[in-house]
Design an enzyme around this catalytic site. Sequence first.
Site, PDB file in Angstrom:
ATOM      1  N   CYS A 186      -2.558   3.143   2.596  1.00  0.00           N
ATOM      2  CA  CYS A 186      -3.293   1.966   3.365  1.00  0.00           C
ATOM      3  C   CYS A 186      -4.426   2.924   4.094  1.00  0.00           C
ATOM      4  O   CYS A 186      -4.455   4.078   4.517  1.00  0.00           O
ATOM      5  CB  CYS A 186      -2.472   1.126   4.330  1.00  0.00           C
ATOM      6  SG  CYS A 186      -3.520  -0.310   5.016  1.00  0.00           S
ATOM      7  N   ASP A 187      -5.379   2.015   4.470  1.00  0.00           N
ATOM      8  CA  ASP A 187      -6.883   2.467   5.031  1.00  0.00           C
ATOM      9  C   ASP A 187      -6.836   3.502   5.797  1.00  0.00           C
ATOM     10  O   ASP A 187      -7.422   4.595   5.583  1.00  0.00           O
ATOM     11  CB  ASP A 187      -7.502   1.246   5.813  1.00  0.00           C
ATOM     12  CG  ASP A 187      -7.822  -0.002   5.017  1.00  0.00           C
ATOM     13  OD1 ASP A 187      -7.092   0.130   3.671  1.00  0.00           O
ATOM     14  OD2 ASP A 187      -8.446  -0.994   5.463  1.00  0.00           O
ATOM     15  N   CYS A 201      -5.257  -2.329  -1.469  1.00  0.00           N
ATOM     16  CA  CYS A 201      -6.030  -3.358  -1.868  1.00  0.00           C
ATOM     17  C   CYS A 201      -6.860  -2.937  -2.978  1.00  0.00           C
ATOM     18  O   CYS A 201      -7.661  -1.638  -2.914  1.00  0.00           O
ATOM     19  CB  CYS A 201      -6.947  -3.714  -0.807  1.00  0.00           C
ATOM     20  SG  CYS A 201      -5.899  -4.604   0.743  1.00  0.00           S
ATOM     21  N   ASP A 205      -3.655  -2.796   7.639  1.00  0.00           N
ATOM     22  CA  ASP A 205      -4.652  -3.473   8.106  1.00  0.00           C
ATOM     23  C   ASP A 205      -4.466  -5.007   7.567  1.00  0.00           C
ATOM     24  O   ASP A 205      -4.848  -5.943   8.361  1.00  0.00           O
ATOM     25  CB  ASP A 205      -6.231  -3.032   7.681  1.00  0.00           C
ATOM     26  CG  ASP A 205      -6.572  -1.958   8.240  1.00  0.00           C
ATOM     27  OD1 ASP A 205      -5.760  -1.275   8.991  1.00  0.00           O
ATOM     28  OD2 ASP A 205      -7.386  -1.177   8.423  1.00  0.00           O
ATOM     29  N   SER A 213     -13.667  -5.155   7.716  1.00  0.00           N
ATOM     30  CA  SER A 213     -12.969  -4.653   6.835  1.00  0.00           C
ATOM     31  C   SER A 213     -13.800  -4.152   5.541  1.00  0.00           C
ATOM     32  O   SER A 213     -15.236  -4.638   5.414  1.00  0.00           O
ATOM     33  CB  SER A 213     -11.929  -5.797   6.224  1.00  0.00           C
ATOM     34  OG  SER A 213     -11.433  -5.265   5.161  1.00  0.00           O
ATOM     35  N   CYS A 235       0.784  -1.408  -0.122  1.00  0.00           N
ATOM     36  CA  CYS A 235       0.117   0.120  -0.088  1.00  0.00           C
ATOM     37  C   CYS A 235       0.698   1.182  -0.029  1.00  0.00           C
ATOM     38  O   CYS A 235       0.487   2.233  -0.758  1.00  0.00           O
ATOM     39  CB  CYS A 235      -1.007   0.088   1.198  1.00  0.00           C
ATOM     40  SG  CYS A 235      -1.581  -1.463   1.805  1.00  0.00           S
TER      41      CYS A 235
END
EC number: 4.2.1.9
Length: 574
Positions: free
Chosen positions: A129-130, A201, A88, A477, A56
């Site tokens: 990332c998230d 992702c 994550d 998620s 990521c």
Amino acid sequence: MDAKTIDKAKLPSRHVTEGPARAPHRSYLYAMGLSKEEIHQPLVGVASCWNEAAPCNIALMRQAQVVKKGVAAASGTPREFCTITVTDGIAMGHQGMKSSLVSRDLIADSVELTMRGHSYDALVGLAGCDKSLPGMMMAMVRLNVPSVFIYGGSILPGNFRGQQVTVQDIFEAVGKHSVGDMSDDDLDEIEQVACPSAGSCGAQFTANTMATVAEAIGLALPYSCGAPAPYEIRDRFCYASGETVMELLARNIRPRDIVTRKSLENAAAVVAATGGSTNGALHLPAIAHECGIEFDLFDVAEIFKKTPYVADLKPGGRYVAKDMFEAGGIPLLMKTMFEHGYLHGDCMTVTGRTLAENMQKIAWNPRQDVVRSADNPITATGGVVGLKGNLAPDGAIVKVAGMKNLKFSGPARCFDSEEECFKAVSDRSYKEGEVLVIRYEGPKGGPGMREMLATTAALYGQGMGDKVALITDGRFSGATRGFCVGHVGPEAAVGGPIGLLEDGDMITLDAVVGTLDVALSDAELDERRRHWTPRETDYASGAIWKYAQQVGTARKGAVTHPGGAAEKHCYADI
């Protein structure tokens, strides 16, 4: 006005670069090779979430170099720095996930402190990332200096024997393996091919959901959040973002001019329209909080309720972020939503133009089927639904994109941690028709509000994804699918109803009318509450303990400070 005519007497960096008293400060800048001209130009923070923890973030440092070229070309002086991320996919399914949501606020805090400490005038933030996406956007609106957000881009899809796969397929493969439907060799093969490049992702999980939000809310340049990480076109967006932040500085267009109640509603609408992550309902209130805007879970849910689901994206649909970018990108989605009345067009964006003005030259692509026209949706209401009832007085959230059955009723099976539930799933010691309850995983009780992908994916891999339901005061998620309800509030740790449940209590979930109830009267719940005692956590020191002392309810974004409403001075005006 252009960047060369900016008056530094009104900028934060005057405190470190201007006047005789700042000679010691300037000496440090000379030590790093800056020229006199560069020192007296606006100083622009280029904040990156680069690290080697996961794909990521791995491309962010290279992208930051291109941003710096854009800043310099527009007569600004870029100053690069990094902040943390917790990824994550690697933190998932164990105690490491307690760090995930905590990292969002730490990212915002660390960017704030770096900007304040060095008196930078503007900010370009790169995230992968998230939690790094909302964390970076929270810092932007908190500081309120001219800012541009850049997403590092999504990963390319993998290929497993001719089938397009993502990391979600690996998590579900674990469930298949546990029931003998996948061999050791097959599991070994899929894990080696599912993630073939740098990038976050690839499906409409949390990272791509919040990337879509960044464009819709107006903090990112059009198209910039859709291009996958390996695509060379990302360099154009990064360079342009560096130039753009200087134009915003010259025109004094700030994040709170961009992030308004209307733009937050636009952001919520794209979450629903793409069947995005339920985490959008946690992060949008947190971003609003930084501006001093009241916009909680129920406000987000109201937008979800009236927004059609139009983008056929995984995990509920067929496509990944790369496919939507190639079909026309996030602007294509926004164009059809705007034309059919689902977006406010008068919101300012980082282009210096309104959303409606940005949409003028966007053409619909009739040769693609990733995004449907908003008057011909996949479903008439959004892919994410808010719930409320006697089991969730402070609300809850469920992703319904791709689901056929939107109602479920069954007896509770209670677990006081994710590990307990995952073991029961792995051992198959649960029954079809049960509502699995995972509690004490909320923001305060976890602490840290873990995501439950390992458990939900295992259920799906066992073929039980639509045969049981799962509710939690923790999170799910963006890759989760099935009847999985998260953010149940109040959380168990503060005496919420979810903490009072006993095995066998009948729970009813209805995502059509938006309710989550247990067949207990108020009197019965009150009686149980009298005998309830708080559950102690073993996190009694350190960053996670500190977070638990400060964090508020998920309904309002699980925030850790009073926010913009309590602000007595704005950093941008120091």
